[in-house]
Design a protein around this motif. Structure first.
Motif, short mmCIF file in Angstrom:
data_model
loop_
_atom_site.label_atom_id
_atom_site.label_comp_id
_atom_site.label_asym_id
_atom_site.label_seq_id
_atom_site.Cartn_x
_atom_site.Cartn_y
_atom_site.Cartn_z
N LEU A 161 3.43 8.74 -9.42
CA LEU A 161 3.14 8.16 -8.22
C LEU A 161 1.99 7.04 -8.32
O LEU A 161 1.17 7.20 -9.21
CB LEU A 161 2.77 9.21 -7.35
CG LEU A 161 4.04 10.13 -6.96
CD1 LEU A 161 3.46 11.30 -6.31
CD2 LEU A 161 4.98 9.14 -5.69
N LEU A 162 2.52 5.80 -7.82
CA LEU A 162 1.34 4.72 -7.99
C LEU A 162 1.30 4.32 -6.59
O LEU A 162 2.03 4.30 -5.48
CB LEU A 162 2.04 3.46 -8.58
CG LEU A 162 2.05 3.72 -10.34
CD1 LEU A 162 3.11 2.74 -10.73
CD2 LEU A 162 0.92 3.98 -10.92
N ARG A 163 -0.08 3.65 -6.30
CA ARG A 163 -0.34 2.91 -5.00
C ARG A 163 -0.95 1.75 -5.48
O ARG A 163 -1.96 1.72 -5.93
CB ARG A 163 -0.92 3.78 -4.13
CG ARG A 163 -1.04 3.20 -2.61
CD ARG A 163 -1.93 3.72 -1.58
NE ARG A 163 -2.25 5.15 -1.46
CZ ARG A 163 -1.74 5.83 -0.72
NH1 ARG A 163 -1.01 5.61 0.24
NH2 ARG A 163 -1.96 7.27 -0.85
N ARG B 154 -2.63 4.90 -10.52
CA ARG B 154 -2.10 6.16 -10.46
C ARG B 154 -2.73 7.04 -9.05
O ARG B 154 -3.97 7.02 -8.69
CB ARG B 154 -2.81 6.98 -11.72
CG ARG B 154 -2.20 6.64 -12.83
CD ARG B 154 -3.00 7.28 -14.10
NE ARG B 154 -4.04 6.48 -14.01
CZ ARG B 154 -5.14 7.07 -15.10
NH1 ARG B 154 -4.75 7.95 -16.08
NH2 ARG B 154 -6.26 6.69 -15.05
N ASP B 155 -1.88 7.36 -8.15
CA ASP B 155 -2.03 8.03 -6.99
C ASP B 155 -1.32 8.98 -6.69
O ASP B 155 -0.18 8.78 -5.95
CB ASP B 155 -2.49 6.74 -6.06
CG ASP B 155 -3.08 7.25 -4.78
OD1 ASP B 155 -4.40 7.17 -4.69
OD2 ASP B 155 -2.58 7.78 -3.79
N GLY B 156 -1.50 10.18 -6.88
CA GLY B 156 -0.65 11.29 -6.73
C GLY B 156 -0.43 11.97 -8.02
O GLY B 156 -1.07 12.04 -9.05
N PHE B 157 0.76 12.87 -7.75
CA PHE B 157 1.29 13.49 -9.19
C PHE B 157 1.92 12.79 -10.36
O PHE B 157 2.34 11.62 -10.02
CB PHE B 157 2.16 14.74 -8.76
CG PHE B 157 1.65 15.74 -7.92
CD1 PHE B 157 0.94 16.61 -8.67
CD2 PHE B 157 1.88 15.87 -6.66
CE1 PHE B 157 0.18 17.86 -7.76
CE2 PHE B 157 1.33 17.01 -5.97
CZ PHE B 157 0.56 17.83 -6.51
N GLY C 166 0.87 -1.30 -0.05
CA GLY C 166 0.02 -0.14 -0.13
C GLY C 166 0.91 1.33 0.15
O GLY C 166 0.39 2.43 0.01
N GLU C 167 2.14 1.26 0.09
CA GLU C 167 3.04 2.17 0.02
C GLU C 167 3.03 3.02 -1.56
O GLU C 167 3.10 2.38 -2.57
CB GLU C 167 4.37 1.93 0.19
CG GLU C 167 5.59 3.13 0.43
CD GLU C 167 6.75 2.53 0.84
OE1 GLU C 167 7.69 3.79 0.92
OE2 GLU C 167 6.91 1.50 1.30
N ARG C 168 2.96 4.42 -1.23
CA ARG C 168 3.04 5.29 -2.50
C ARG C 168 4.24 5.37 -3.28
O ARG C 168 5.43 5.95 -2.52
CB ARG C 168 2.27 6.52 -2.35
CG ARG C 168 2.44 7.20 -3.91
CD ARG C 168 1.75 8.71 -3.77
NE ARG C 168 0.61 8.88 -3.16
CZ ARG C 168 -0.16 9.28 -2.29
NH1 ARG C 168 0.81 9.50 -1.09
NH2 ARG C 168 -1.33 9.41 -1.90
N ASN D 69 5.13 13.20 -3.02
CA ASN D 69 3.95 13.48 -3.48
C ASN D 69 3.86 14.99 -3.60
O ASN D 69 2.93 15.68 -3.05
CB ASN D 69 2.68 13.11 -2.73
CG ASN D 69 1.36 13.01 -3.65
OD1 ASN D 69 1.48 13.18 -4.81
ND2 ASN D 69 0.56 12.87 -2.83
N GLU D 70 5.02 15.80 -4.16
CA GLU D 70 4.88 17.30 -4.25
C GLU D 70 5.27 17.41 -5.84
O GLU D 70 6.24 16.72 -6.24
CB GLU D 70 5.94 17.88 -3.14
CG GLU D 70 5.22 17.81 -1.67
CD GLU D 70 6.46 18.01 -0.70
OE1 GLU D 70 6.05 18.75 0.37
OE2 GLU D 70 7.50 17.60 -0.96
N LEU D 71 4.93 18.39 -6.18
CA LEU D 71 5.36 18.90 -7.59
C LEU D 71 6.11 20.36 -7.62
O LEU D 71 5.62 21.04 -6.77
CB LEU D 71 4.14 19.05 -8.41
CG LEU D 71 4.33 19.27 -9.88
CD1 LEU D 71 3.35 18.65 -10.77
CD2 LEU D 71 4.39 20.78 -10.32
#
Length: 274
Positions: free
Chosen positions: A148-150, A154-157, A130-132, A228-230
């Protein structure tokens, strides 16, 4: 809910490739028998697009196409309307290319089979449980995702490469559903980078960067970090992509201007470019 289908169209869209778009108008249940409906006042059902029209996005398969054509013919024979289980769809925006180069948004109902079915393929990923983490998805129809994947979603930027035009755009996803689009950032970057940004993704376990990647010169760039920052702006020479002046966007879509140190521990590498 029952619908009158007013048009069927084969359409390529950037999120899902070639799909069937069924535009349909809802028919209110007046308590009448909705089976054979020769006694119904058909003029009360709008036969063209109106404010109530809904676009349903359906997988482009022979079975689905035959089924939709069958519903259209059934209505023409005054037999029955298309009955839809709305739980089989989720609400999302599709993005259509335009002659001006700026894509357009349209709110639609998307078949869940487009995300959960065999039309997608995970080619290469980098995640644990479950870690991104940073990863890549290669779709059967040609689109690519790097971000980013979880749990393989696709989960995040992340970056999507458009199936229709080959152009890349930046978005933010939650559980494979796009929440935000940062197309303006990609347009701005293309205008600032000499010769355009090309089609290369640069991948590293610490994050992803795209743009002018020259460690000995100042460069304009977009970086997505594994936290999880752009980050978007000017990366000064000699910083090895660890420092920048520009905009930081967090997972709540909050934008902050300033000078930032990026959470990158190791040197940038390029295990694959695509």
């Amino acid at each position: 809910m029952k619908y009158k289908i007013i048009s069927l169209k084969e359409m390529p869209i950037r999120q899902y490739g070639v799909v069937i778009e069924a535009k349909a108008n809802p028919v209110e249940d007046t308590g009448m028998d909705m089976g054979p409906f020769s006694s119904m006042k058909l003029f009360q059902i709008p036969m063209s697009e109106c404010s109530e029209t809904i676009s349903f996005i359906i997988p482009h398969t022979k079975a689905d196409l035959n089924e939709m054509v069958g519903w259209c013919k059934a209505f023409d024979r005054d037999e029955e309307l298309w009955e839809v289980d709305i739980d089989d769809y989720f609400e999302d925006y599709i993005r259509l290319p335009s002659m001006s180069g700026k894509s357009m948004e349209r709110k639609c109902r998307i078949s869940k089979r487009l995300d959960d079915g065999p039309l997608r393929k995970i080619q290469e990923i980098d995640y644990t449980g479950g870690e991104r983490k940073i990863g890549r998805i290669q779709y059967y129809y040609g689109s690519k995702y790097l971000g980013l994947l979880r749990n393989g979603k696709r989960d995040g930027f992340g970056f999507m490469q458009d199936y229709v035009t080959g152009v890349m755009y930046v978005g933010y996803w939650e559980d494979d559903i796009q929440r935000y689009d940062y197309e303006d950032i990609m347009v701005d970057l293309s205008n600032k980078v000499d010769g355009g940004i090309g089609k290369s993704f640069f991948y590293e376990r610490e994050g992803i960067a795209i743009g002018d990647l020259y460690s000995f010169e100042d460069c304009q760039d977009i970086v997505i970090s594994k936290t999880n920052e752009l980050y978007y702006g000017l990366f000064p020479k000699g910083t090895q992509m660890r420092s920048m002046r520009g905009i930081k966007i967090d997972c709540h879509n909050i934008k902050t201007k300033g000078t930032f140190n990026l959470p990158i521990d190791s040197d940038w590498k390029t295990p694959f470019v695509g």
